[in-house]
Motif scaffolding. Structure first.
Motif, PDB file in Angstrom:
ATOM      1  N   TRP A 195       0.823  -1.209   0.000  1.00 21.93           N
ATOM      2  CA  TRP A 195       0.000   0.000   0.000  1.00 21.93           C
ATOM      3  C   TRP A 195       0.860   1.262   0.000  1.00 21.93           C
ATOM      4  CZ3 TRP A 195      -5.130   0.398  -0.732  1.00 21.93           C
ATOM      5  CH2 TRP A 195      -5.935  -0.721  -0.505  1.00 21.93           C
ATOM      6  N   VAL A 196       2.049   1.206   0.612  1.00 27.11           N
ATOM      7  CA  VAL A 196       2.839   2.439   0.755  1.00 27.11           C
ATOM      8  C   VAL A 196       4.232   2.396   0.139  1.00 27.11           C
ATOM      9  CG1 VAL A 196       1.612   3.240   2.806  1.00 27.11           C
ATOM     10  CG2 VAL A 196       3.591   1.761   3.079  1.00 27.11           C
ATOM     11  N   LEU A 197       4.815   1.227  -0.064  1.00 24.28           N
ATOM     12  CA  LEU A 197       6.195   1.176  -0.551  1.00 24.28           C
ATOM     13  C   LEU A 197       6.391   1.719  -1.972  1.00 24.28           C
ATOM     14  CD1 LEU A 197       7.690  -2.041   1.045  1.00 24.28           C
ATOM     15  CD2 LEU A 197       7.936   0.337   1.743  1.00 24.28           C
ATOM     16  N   PRO A 198       5.548   1.396  -2.952  1.00 21.15           N
ATOM     17  CA  PRO A 198       5.768   1.968  -4.283  1.00 21.15           C
ATOM     18  C   PRO A 198       5.751   3.502  -4.310  1.00 21.15           C
ATOM     19  CG  PRO A 198       4.383   0.049  -4.461  1.00 21.15           C
ATOM     20  CD  PRO A 198       4.525   0.352  -2.985  1.00 21.15           C
ATOM     21  N   PRO A 199       4.768   4.169  -3.651  1.00 21.95           N
ATOM     22  CA  PRO A 199       4.840   5.633  -3.653  1.00 21.95           C
ATOM     23  C   PRO A 199       6.073   6.158  -2.912  1.00 21.95           C
ATOM     24  CG  PRO A 199       2.679   4.918  -2.893  1.00 21.95           C
ATOM     25  CD  PRO A 199       3.518   3.693  -3.059  1.00 21.95           C
ATOM     26  N   LEU A 200       6.443   5.505  -1.810  1.00 19.72           N
ATOM     27  CA  LEU A 200       7.634   5.952  -1.079  1.00 19.72           C
ATOM     28  C   LEU A 200       8.891   5.788  -1.914  1.00 19.72           C
ATOM     29  CD1 LEU A 200       6.997   4.663   2.556  1.00 19.72           C
ATOM     30  CD2 LEU A 200       6.839   7.004   1.695  1.00 19.72           C
ATOM     31  N   ALA A 201       8.973   4.702  -2.668  1.00 20.54           N
ATOM     32  CA  ALA A 201      10.139   4.480  -3.525  1.00 20.54           C
ATOM     33  C   ALA A 201      10.208   5.537  -4.620  1.00 20.54           C
ATOM     34  CB  ALA A 201      10.082   3.085  -4.132  1.00 20.54           C
ATOM     35  N   SER A 202       9.060   5.928  -5.160  1.00 14.83           N
ATOM     36  CA  SER A 202       9.068   6.933  -6.228  1.00 14.83           C
ATOM     37  C   SER A 202       9.482   8.303  -5.708  1.00 14.83           C
ATOM     38  CB  SER A 202       7.709   7.011  -6.914  1.00 14.83           C
ATOM     39  OG  SER A 202       6.752   7.600  -6.070  1.00 14.83           O
ATOM     40  N   VAL A 203       9.084   8.644  -4.494  1.00 14.24           N
ATOM     41  CA  VAL A 203       9.461   9.963  -3.977  1.00 14.24           C
ATOM     42  C   VAL A 203      10.891   9.983  -3.456  1.00 14.24           C
ATOM     43  CG1 VAL A 203       7.092  10.609  -3.437  1.00 14.24           C
ATOM     44  CG2 VAL A 203       8.495   9.586  -1.664  1.00 14.24           C
ATOM     45  N   ALA A 204      11.444   8.833  -3.143  1.00 13.79           N
ATOM     46  CA  ALA A 204      12.837   8.795  -2.700  1.00 13.79           C
ATOM     47  C   ALA A 204      13.777   9.140  -3.846  1.00 13.79           C
ATOM     48  CB  ALA A 204      13.176   7.423  -2.129  1.00 13.79           C
ATOM     49  N   ALA A 205      13.316   8.913  -5.070  1.00 14.61           N
ATOM     50  CA  ALA A 205      14.159   9.139  -6.242  1.00 14.61           C
ATOM     51  C   ALA A 205      14.305  10.618  -6.596  1.00 14.61           C
ATOM     52  CB  ALA A 205      13.588   8.377  -7.434  1.00 14.61           C
ATOM     53  N   ARG A 206      13.301  11.436  -6.269  1.00 17.72           N
ATOM     54  CA  ARG A 206      13.400  12.859  -6.591  1.00 17.72           C
ATOM     55  C   ARG A 206      12.502  13.686  -5.701  1.00 17.72           C
ATOM     56  NH1 ARG A 206       9.500  13.879 -11.507  1.00 17.72           N
ATOM     57  NH2 ARG A 206      10.213  15.985 -11.202  1.00 17.72           N
ATOM     58  N   HIS A 207      12.627  14.995  -5.789  1.00 15.61           N
ATOM     59  CA  HIS A 207      11.868  15.925  -4.956  1.00 15.61           C
ATOM     60  C   HIS A 207      10.521  16.247  -5.612  1.00 15.61           C
ATOM     61  CE1 HIS A 207      11.075  19.097  -2.125  1.00 15.61           C
ATOM     62  NE2 HIS A 207      10.866  19.932  -3.121  1.00 15.61           N
ATOM     63  N   PHE A 208       9.470  16.146  -4.853  1.00 20.39           N
ATOM     64  CA  PHE A 208       8.136  16.470  -5.330  1.00 20.39           C
ATOM     65  C   PHE A 208       7.514  17.518  -4.435  1.00 20.39           C
ATOM     66  CE2 PHE A 208       8.608  12.085  -6.880  1.00 20.39           C
ATOM     67  CZ  PHE A 208       8.223  12.241  -8.204  1.00 20.39           C
ATOM     68  N   THR A 209       6.551  18.262  -4.967  1.00 17.14           N
ATOM     69  CA  THR A 209       5.782  19.186  -4.139  1.00 17.14           C
ATOM     70  C   THR A 209       4.785  18.367  -3.313  1.00 17.14           C
ATOM     71  OG1 THR A 209       4.004  19.502  -5.746  1.00 17.14           O
ATOM     72  CG2 THR A 209       5.947  20.958  -5.938  1.00 17.14           C
TER      73      THR A 209
END
Length: 165
Positions: free
Chosen positions: A108-122
C-alpha cells in the motif's frame, strides 16, 4: 470450516472507508510512539542521523499493533465497519499469518515511497502519487475472483462481513 457464502468480501466502498479510518488511527498510534521514542533517546529533530532507528521502531510498533488485533479478528475500524479478517478457511489468524499479512500490506505504501525517494516532489504531487497508487491498488481487488485485495490473497487471508453484535 465456514461456508463460502459466509466468506463474501465486503464492498470496496466499505473496505476503503475502513482503510481511511485505520490510517487515521494508525497516524495517532505512530504519533504517540514517535513522541515516546524521541523523548527516550533525546531525538530533537526529524533530520537526526538516528531517524532510521525511529523508522525501525515504528515498523515494529505497527507490526505488534496490527498482528495483535488481526489475530483477534478485528481492529477498531474493522469493528466499526463490520469487517473481519480470517484465513482462507474462515478461521482466526495465527500471529504468524497476521505478521505475513502485515508484511504484504507494505504494498500500500512502498511503491509511492520508492518513487518519492528518487526525486523531490511538491506536497500536491506527493498526494497525487500516494492517493493515485492507493486508488489503483484498491481497484485491482475487483480483478480478484473473490474481490479480495491482492495482499490478502498472497498472505492467505481474506476480509469478510462480520456479524452484527
Amino acid at each position: 470450516m465456514t461456508s463460502p457464502s459466509l466468506l463474501a468480501a465486503p464492498s470496496l466502498r466499505r473496505r476503503m472507508a475502513c482503510w481511511f479510518y485505520e490510517a487515521t488511527l494508525a497516524f495517532a498510534v505512530g504519533l504517540i510512539a514517535t513522541l515516546l521514542f524521541s523523548v527516550a533517546i533525546q531525538m530533537r529533530s526529524g533530520i537526526d542521523s538516528r531517524r532510521w532507528l525511529l523508522q525501525g521502531f515504528l515498523a515494529v510498533v505497527f507490526a505488534i499493533y496490527f498482528s495483535f488485533f488481526w489475530s483477534q479478528g478485528q481492529t477498531l475500524p474493522m469493528k466499526t465497519w463490520r469487517i473481519a479478517v480470517v484465513d482462507r478457511q474462515g478461521r482466526a489468524l495465527t500471529q504468524g499469518r497476521a505478521l505475513l499479512r502485515y508484511a504484504f500490506c507494505a504494498i500500500w505504501v512502498l511503491p509511492p515511497l520508492a518513487s518519492v525517494a528518487a526525486r523531490h516532489f511538491t506536497l500536491w504531487q506527493l498526494g497525487a502519487i500516494f492517493f493515485g497508487w492507493i486508488g489503483f491498488w484498491a481497484v485491482l481487488s475487483l480483478l480478484h475472483p473473490q474481490r479480495q485485495f491482492w495482499h490478502d490473497a498472497w498472505a492467505g487471508t481474506r476480509l469478510v462481513d462480520a456479524a452484527r453484535p
